[in-house]
Motif scaffolding. Structure first.
Motif, PDB file in Angstrom:
ATOM      1  N   LEU A   1       0.825  -1.209   0.000  1.00 37.24           N
ATOM      2  CA  LEU A   1       0.000   0.000   0.000  1.00 37.24           C
ATOM      3  C   LEU A   1       0.860   1.260   0.000  1.00 37.24           C
ATOM      4  O   LEU A   1       0.585   2.205  -0.737  1.00 37.24           O
ATOM      5  CB  LEU A   1      -0.954  -0.015   1.196  1.00 37.24           C
ATOM      6  N   LEU A   2       1.918   1.265   0.810  1.00 31.76           N
ATOM      7  CA  LEU A   2       2.774   2.445   0.884  1.00 31.76           C
ATOM      8  C   LEU A   2       3.436   2.740  -0.457  1.00 31.76           C
ATOM      9  O   LEU A   2       3.648   3.903  -0.810  1.00 31.76           O
ATOM     10  CB  LEU A   2       3.826   2.274   1.982  1.00 31.76           C
ATOM     11  N   SER A   3       3.728   1.701  -1.236  1.00 35.47           N
ATOM     12  CA  SER A   3       4.343   1.922  -2.550  1.00 35.47           C
ATOM     13  C   SER A   3       3.418   2.713  -3.477  1.00 35.47           C
ATOM     14  O   SER A   3       3.875   3.303  -4.449  1.00 35.47           O
ATOM     15  CB  SER A   3       4.756   0.591  -3.190  1.00 35.47           C
ATOM     16  N   PHE A   4       2.122   2.754  -3.162  1.00 36.98           N
ATOM     17  CA  PHE A   4       1.143   3.542  -3.919  1.00 36.98           C
ATOM     18  C   PHE A   4       0.727   4.805  -3.159  1.00 36.98           C
ATOM     19  O   PHE A   4      -0.259   5.445  -3.500  1.00 36.98           O
ATOM     20  CB  PHE A   4      -0.097   2.695  -4.231  1.00 36.98           C
ATOM     21  N   GLY A   5       1.458   5.132  -2.086  1.00 33.63           N
ATOM     22  CA  GLY A   5       1.178   6.348  -1.329  1.00 33.63           C
ATOM     23  C   GLY A   5       0.093   6.211  -0.285  1.00 33.63           C
ATOM     24  O   GLY A   5      -0.351   7.207   0.283  1.00 33.63           O
ATOM     25  N   VAL A   6      -0.338   4.977  -0.006  1.00 34.83           N
ATOM     26  CA  VAL A   6      -1.403   4.732   0.968  1.00 34.83           C
ATOM     27  C   VAL A   6      -0.777   4.369   2.311  1.00 34.83           C
ATOM     28  O   VAL A   6       0.069   3.479   2.390  1.00 34.83           O
ATOM     29  CB  VAL A   6      -2.348   3.600   0.490  1.00 34.83           C
ATOM     30  N   ALA A   7      -1.192   5.060   3.359  1.00 34.42           N
ATOM     31  CA  ALA A   7      -0.663   4.837   4.710  1.00 34.42           C
ATOM     32  C   ALA A   7      -1.539   3.835   5.457  1.00 34.42           C
ATOM     33  O   ALA A   7      -2.704   3.623   5.107  1.00 34.42           O
ATOM     34  CB  ALA A   7      -0.615   6.157   5.469  1.00 34.42           C
ATOM     35  N   THR A   8      -0.977   3.239   6.496  1.00 37.11           N
ATOM     36  CA  THR A   8      -1.685   2.209   7.258  1.00 37.11           C
ATOM     37  C   THR A   8      -1.433   2.347   8.752  1.00 37.11           C
ATOM     38  O   THR A   8      -0.465   2.978   9.178  1.00 37.11           O
ATOM     39  CB  THR A   8      -1.213   0.799   6.823  1.00 37.11           C
TER      40      THR A   8
ATOM     41  N   ILE B   1     -19.057 -12.506  10.497  1.00 30.92           N
ATOM     42  CA  ILE B   1     -17.945 -13.404  10.180  1.00 30.92           C
ATOM     43  C   ILE B   1     -18.253 -14.785  10.759  1.00 30.92           C
ATOM     44  O   ILE B   1     -18.517 -14.925  11.948  1.00 30.92           O
ATOM     45  CB  ILE B   1     -16.625 -12.844  10.752  1.00 30.92           C
ATOM     46  N   PRO B   2     -18.240 -15.837   9.929  1.00 31.81           N
ATOM     47  CA  PRO B   2     -18.561 -17.190  10.406  1.00 31.81           C
ATOM     48  C   PRO B   2     -17.614 -17.672  11.502  1.00 31.81           C
ATOM     49  O   PRO B   2     -16.472 -17.222  11.600  1.00 31.81           O
ATOM     50  CB  PRO B   2     -18.415 -18.047   9.144  1.00 31.81           C
ATOM     51  N   SER B   3     -18.077 -18.623  12.294  1.00 34.63           N
ATOM     52  CA  SER B   3     -17.319 -19.106  13.458  1.00 34.63           C
ATOM     53  C   SER B   3     -16.033 -19.827  13.074  1.00 34.63           C
ATOM     54  O   SER B   3     -15.152 -19.985  13.911  1.00 34.63           O
ATOM     55  CB  SER B   3     -18.199 -20.011  14.317  1.00 34.63           C
ATOM     56  N   ARG B   4     -15.900 -20.270  11.840  1.00 34.86           N
ATOM     57  CA  ARG B   4     -14.661 -20.962  11.447  1.00 34.86           C
ATOM     58  C   ARG B   4     -13.468 -20.005  11.375  1.00 34.86           C
ATOM     59  O   ARG B   4     -12.334 -20.426  11.230  1.00 34.86           O
ATOM     60  CB  ARG B   4     -14.840 -21.694  10.125  1.00 34.86           C
ATOM     61  N   TYR B   5     -13.737 -18.704  11.487  1.00 28.37           N
ATOM     62  CA  TYR B   5     -12.671 -17.713  11.418  1.00 28.37           C
ATOM     63  C   TYR B   5     -12.369 -17.117  12.788  1.00 28.37           C
ATOM     64  O   TYR B   5     -13.282 -16.782  13.533  1.00 28.37           O
ATOM     65  CB  TYR B   5     -13.057 -16.559  10.490  1.00 28.37           C
ATOM     66  N   LEU B   6     -11.079 -16.954  13.072  1.00 30.10           N
ATOM     67  CA  LEU B   6     -10.624 -16.116  14.174  1.00 30.10           C
ATOM     68  C   LEU B   6     -10.279 -14.761  13.570  1.00 30.10           C
ATOM     69  O   LEU B   6      -9.658 -14.693  12.511  1.00 30.10           O
ATOM     70  CB  LEU B   6      -9.374 -16.694  14.833  1.00 30.10           C
ATOM     71  N   LEU B   7     -10.689 -13.712  14.236  1.00 26.28           N
ATOM     72  CA  LEU B   7     -10.335 -12.375  13.789  1.00 26.28           C
ATOM     73  C   LEU B   7      -9.012 -12.018  14.456  1.00 26.28           C
ATOM     74  O   LEU B   7      -8.945 -11.928  15.678  1.00 26.28           O
ATOM     75  CB  LEU B   7     -11.437 -11.387  14.157  1.00 26.28           C
ATOM     76  N   ASP B   8      -7.964 -11.878  13.677  1.00 25.09           N
ATOM     77  CA  ASP B   8      -6.644 -11.605  14.248  1.00 25.09           C
ATOM     78  C   ASP B   8      -6.425 -10.120  14.489  1.00 25.09           C
ATOM     79  O   ASP B   8      -6.109  -9.698  15.590  1.00 25.09           O
ATOM     80  CB  ASP B   8      -5.538 -12.146  13.346  1.00 25.09           C
ATOM     81  N   SER B   9      -6.561  -9.317  13.445  1.00 26.08           N
ATOM     82  CA  SER B   9      -6.217  -7.902  13.535  1.00 26.08           C
ATOM     83  C   SER B   9      -6.857  -7.154  12.378  1.00 26.08           C
ATOM     84  O   SER B   9      -7.474  -7.756  11.497  1.00 26.08           O
ATOM     85  CB  SER B   9      -4.693  -7.726  13.534  1.00 26.08           C
ATOM     86  N   VAL B  10      -6.681  -5.834  12.391  1.00 27.05           N
ATOM     87  CA  VAL B  10      -7.263  -4.976  11.363  1.00 27.05           C
ATOM     88  C   VAL B  10      -6.197  -3.978  10.904  1.00 27.05           C
ATOM     89  O   VAL B  10      -5.508  -3.381  11.732  1.00 27.05           O
ATOM     90  CB  VAL B  10      -8.490  -4.202  11.922  1.00 27.05           C
ATOM     91  N   ILE B  11      -6.090  -3.805   9.600  1.00 25.30           N
ATOM     92  CA  ILE B  11      -5.227  -2.770   9.042  1.00 25.30           C
ATOM     93  C   ILE B  11      -6.125  -1.632   8.572  1.00 25.30           C
ATOM     94  O   ILE B  11      -6.944  -1.802   7.669  1.00 25.30           O
ATOM     95  CB  ILE B  11      -4.363  -3.298   7.884  1.00 25.30           C
ATOM     96  N   ALA B  12      -5.999  -0.480   9.239  1.00 28.60           N
ATOM     97  CA  ALA B  12      -6.723   0.730   8.842  1.00 28.60           C
ATOM     98  C   ALA B  12      -5.886   1.423   7.786  1.00 28.60           C
ATOM     99  O   ALA B  12      -4.650   1.421   7.859  1.00 28.60           O
ATOM    100  CB  ALA B  12      -6.923   1.634  10.048  1.00 28.60           C
ATOM    101  N   LEU B  13      -6.533   2.063   6.805  1.00 28.46           N
ATOM    102  CA  LEU B  13      -5.740   2.646   5.741  1.00 28.46           C
ATOM    103  C   LEU B  13      -6.412   3.833   5.068  1.00 28.46           C
ATOM    104  O   LEU B  13      -7.621   4.036   5.180  1.00 28.46           O
ATOM    105  CB  LEU B  13      -5.380   1.582   4.702  1.00 28.46           C
ATOM    106  N   GLY B  14      -5.585   4.605   4.394  1.00 30.97           N
ATOM    107  CA  GLY B  14      -6.026   5.770   3.643  1.00 30.97           C
ATOM    108  C   GLY B  14      -4.813   6.591   3.256  1.00 30.97           C
ATOM    109  O   GLY B  14      -3.681   6.276   3.637  1.00 30.97           O
ATOM    110  N   PHE B  15      -5.050   7.644   2.493  1.00 31.26           N
ATOM    111  CA  PHE B  15      -3.947   8.537   2.144  1.00 31.26           C
ATOM    112  C   PHE B  15      -3.609   9.376   3.384  1.00 31.26           C
ATOM    113  O   PHE B  15      -4.502   9.847   4.078  1.00 31.26           O
ATOM    114  CB  PHE B  15      -4.319   9.387   0.937  1.00 31.26           C
ATOM    115  N   PRO B  16      -2.326   9.528   3.700  1.00 32.65           N
ATOM    116  CA  PRO B  16      -1.938  10.123   4.986  1.00 32.65           C
ATOM    117  C   PRO B  16      -2.217  11.618   5.097  1.00 32.65           C
ATOM    118  O   PRO B  16      -2.098  12.357   4.133  1.00 32.65           O
ATOM    119  CB  PRO B  16      -0.429   9.865   5.046  1.00 32.65           C
TER     120      PRO B  16
END
Length: 197
Positions: free
Chosen positions: A116-123, A140-155
């Motif tokens: 993402l950063l290579s296209f100017g998008v920050a996280t 989200i179905p129970s077969r999935y664990l939610l690990d983390s979230v990457i928030a993003l946009g132009f800085p």
């Protein structure tokens, strides 16, 4: 991309918490997730999947499920108009692996953020998430664990690194400049042997 360009990208990457409202094209989300997909995977189990979100009606609910800027709370919580314009939710598919190596998640997340950063998008990669709430909101179905979230946009900010071995807490100057302390290279690099200090 040359080795020097990649190295510069790595040194430039910082966690950004203030974004401008310009939308990130869906094709960039796809490219970034494709980069995550190609990260190393222990035993090649490939148990990570991704949920990309950019619909306006989901963004507020996701935002309210995240805990922002622990050391600078509430000053670095993104205000309306400076919030992320998209998210990538990192999921662990339990059906793909009975035991999973979380190093896979770290490698995939870094690939995504650098892509993402290579296209100017920050996280900003967030592990402090109200996971039950978010799983319910996103159905989200129970077969999935939610690990983390990457928030993003132009800085809308440019955090700076400073060498500091005595402090782990990032800070703001009165002018609003955002600083992130990192241990100096000489303190973390051992070359051919570990020298006692």
């Amino acid at each position: 991309m040359s080795g020097n360009e990649l190295n510069n990208l790595i040194f430039k990457r910082r966690s950004v918490r203030l974004f401008n409202p310009k939308k990130v094209p869906p094709k960039l989300l796809k490219k970034a997730i494709d980069a995550g997909r190609l990260a190393p995977s222990a035993a090649n189990l490939q148990f990570i999947e991704y949920l990309a979100l950019d619909k306006e009606n989901l963004l507020k609910d996701v935002f309210l499920s995240l805990k922002w800027a622990g050391y600078l709370y509430p000053r670095k919580v993104p205000p309306p108009g400076a919030r992320p314009v998209a998210y990538i939710v990192i999921l662990i598919n339990k059906d793909r692996a009975k035991r999973f190596d979380l190093r896979d998640v770290g490698a995939a997340a870094e690939n995504i953020m650098l892509s993402l950063l290579s296209f100017g998008v920050a996280t900003c990669w967030l592990g402090s998430v109200k996971k039950r709430r978010l799983k319910k909101i996103l159905n989200i179905p129970s077969r999935y664990l939610l690990d983390s979230v990457i928030a993003l946009g132009f800085p809308a900010e440019s955090p700076r690194v400073v060498s500091d071995s005595s402090n782990v807490k990032y800070w703001l100057e009165g002018t609003g400049n955002f600083y992130v302390p990192k241990r100096p290279l000489k303190e973390v690099l051992h070359y051919n042997k570990i020298v006692s200090k």
